[in-house]
Design a protein around this motif. Structure first.
Motif, short mmCIF file in Angstrom:
data_model
loop_
_atom_site.label_atom_id
_atom_site.label_comp_id
_atom_site.label_asym_id
_atom_site.label_seq_id
_atom_site.Cartn_x
_atom_site.Cartn_y
_atom_site.Cartn_z
N THR A 72 0.86 -1.18 -0.08
CA THR A 72 -0.09 0.12 -0.11
C THR A 72 0.80 1.37 0.11
O THR A 72 0.34 2.35 -0.27
CB THR A 72 -0.90 0.05 1.17
OG1 THR A 72 -0.25 -0.06 2.54
CG2 THR A 72 -1.89 -1.24 1.06
N LEU A 114 2.04 -9.09 1.98
CA LEU A 114 0.60 -8.33 2.29
C LEU A 114 -0.53 -9.05 1.72
O LEU A 114 -0.55 -9.09 0.29
CB LEU A 114 0.65 -7.04 1.78
CG LEU A 114 -0.54 -6.33 2.10
CD1 LEU A 114 -0.64 -5.83 3.86
CD2 LEU A 114 -0.50 -4.73 1.51
N THR A 119 -4.05 -8.89 2.93
CA THR A 119 -5.22 -8.35 2.98
C THR A 119 -4.74 -6.96 3.30
O THR A 119 -3.74 -6.31 4.01
CB THR A 119 -6.02 -8.83 4.07
OG1 THR A 119 -5.25 -8.77 5.60
CG2 THR A 119 -6.44 -10.21 4.03
N THR A 120 -5.70 -5.88 2.93
CA THR A 120 -5.63 -4.67 3.27
C THR A 120 -7.08 -4.17 3.34
O THR A 120 -8.05 -4.64 3.36
CB THR A 120 -4.90 -3.74 2.57
OG1 THR A 120 -4.59 -2.22 3.04
CG2 THR A 120 -5.65 -3.61 1.07
N THR A 121 -7.19 -2.74 3.96
CA THR A 121 -8.76 -2.04 3.98
C THR A 121 -8.88 -0.95 2.86
O THR A 121 -8.17 -1.01 2.10
CB THR A 121 -8.79 -1.20 5.06
OG1 THR A 121 -7.67 -0.13 5.18
CG2 THR A 121 -8.21 -2.15 6.37
N ALA A 124 -6.68 2.01 1.92
CA ALA A 124 -5.54 2.19 1.91
C ALA A 124 -5.06 3.18 0.76
O ALA A 124 -5.70 3.30 -0.30
CB ALA A 124 -5.15 0.55 1.18
N ILE A 157 -9.44 -7.02 -0.47
CA ILE A 157 -9.67 -5.67 0.20
C ILE A 157 -10.84 -5.88 1.23
O ILE A 157 -12.12 -6.42 0.54
CB ILE A 157 -9.69 -4.64 -0.69
CG1 ILE A 157 -8.07 -4.47 -1.35
CG2 ILE A 157 -10.08 -3.33 -0.12
CD1 ILE A 157 -8.08 -3.26 -2.19
#
Length: 321
Positions: free
Chosen positions: A214, A229, A231-233, A236, A319
């Protein structure tokens, strides 16, 4: 990396008779193209330039061996065993040279090969194993070793800018390229031409790793330990795909394509105007207004040569809201 083995070679009387013809096995515990790769081949150019056995640039001037490289320093720290490539007698060893000394600015000219083992085989053959991990050498001069016997671990001692095993073969004191021992200049290689058994298929270009981020990871981080990485939101700041590889040639293109929910699609081409032994590139998009649509995203990274993929990696990330 070294221009020569930097340990004196010593020709001994012939070893006790060994059945069958001499062949060499892969000298370290790894899977080529996955957990290790060949960063440099023997330099086949007798002049001031360099050329590998496929007439490519995966070597450097005067390089007298094959460099089996690990992706990161973390892989070295985990321990990768170096093994005798054929049965023989240990001639010389060296240990106690610090890993990473050259990178720290130390003068390593007196021990370019770093921690090392030299083995004499039948019929005038010798194998040399350089840049071994400090404190890992397990054999002593005079020891008889079988094919595959553990010798040490891959390290970064001596004139080494990255963790790797410099493996060199000599016959009656003359350097031999194990990937093309007959000195032909055809720029092609049939698997049966090598001295390795089983045959080694070594790609001259490839992707060591790829991943999502990100924010842009720096190259030092990639070389030390590969970031992961999964997963992320949705908030990001960016969605970036990075690729880390070797053996890129002038004219090659690294294509990054990302697709995801809601028809999201992004493609970016990075051209290379010069060859690089290792490379690191990235591409991506900033967060769109309102954030990233949740769901799975996929990136495909391709090295294109004359429009044809020569290496591909696919990665995924989720995400969440």
């Amino acid at each position: 990396m070294i221009g020569k083995a930097a340990l004196p070679l010593l020709l001994l009387p012939a070893l006790p008779c060994m059945a069958g013809s001499l062949q060499f096995s892969q000298p370290l515990d790894c899977t080529l193209g996955e957990t290790c790769f060949i960063q440099n081949f023997v330099d086949r150019d007798p002049g001031p330039g360099w050329r590998d056995h496929l007439c490519g640039a995966l070597s450097y001037d005067g390089h007298q061996g094959t460099d089996f490289a690990l992706p990161t320093v973390a892989d070295m720290a985990a321990g990768v065993t170096v093994r005798a490539a054929a049965p023989g007698r240990v001639l010389r060893t060296r240990d106690g040279e610090e890993d990473g000394a050259m990178a720290a600015g130390a003068d390593v000219s007196a021990a370019e090969c770093g921690n090392a083992v030299v083995i004499a085989h039948e019929d005038g053959w010798q194998s040399v194993y350089c840049h071994l991990r400090e404190g890992s050498v397990r054999v002593q001069p005079g020891a008889i070793v079988l094919n595959g016997a553990p010798l040490a671990e891959v390290g970064m001692s001596g004139a080494a800018a990255f963790p790797h095993l410099h493996f060199a073969l000599y016959h009656n004191g003359q350097l031999v390229d194990p990937f093309q021992p007959d000195l032909t200049e055809s720029c092609t290689l049939a698997p049966t031409d090598t001295l390795f058994e089983p045959e080694l298929t070594a790609a001259a270009t490839g992707l060591i790793a790829a991943g999502f981020a990100t924010t842009p990871p720096d190259y030092a981080t990639i070389q030390t330990e590969l970031p992961r990485l999964d997963t992320t939101t949705a908030t990001a700041p960016a969605l970036i795909a990075w690729g880390y590889g070797w053996g890129i040639q002038a004219g090659d293109i690294l294509r990054v394509h990302i697709d995801g929910p809601g028809g999201f699609s992004f493609t970016h081409d990075t051209p290379f105007d010069a060859p690089k032994v290792r490379f690191y590139r990235l591409a991506g998009k900033k967060m769109p207004p309102g954030g990233w649509p949740p769901g799975p995203y996929r990136a495909t990274l391709e090295i294109l040569r004359a429009g044809t993929p020569v290496a591909t990696r696919e990665i995924r990330i989720e995400i969440t809201d």
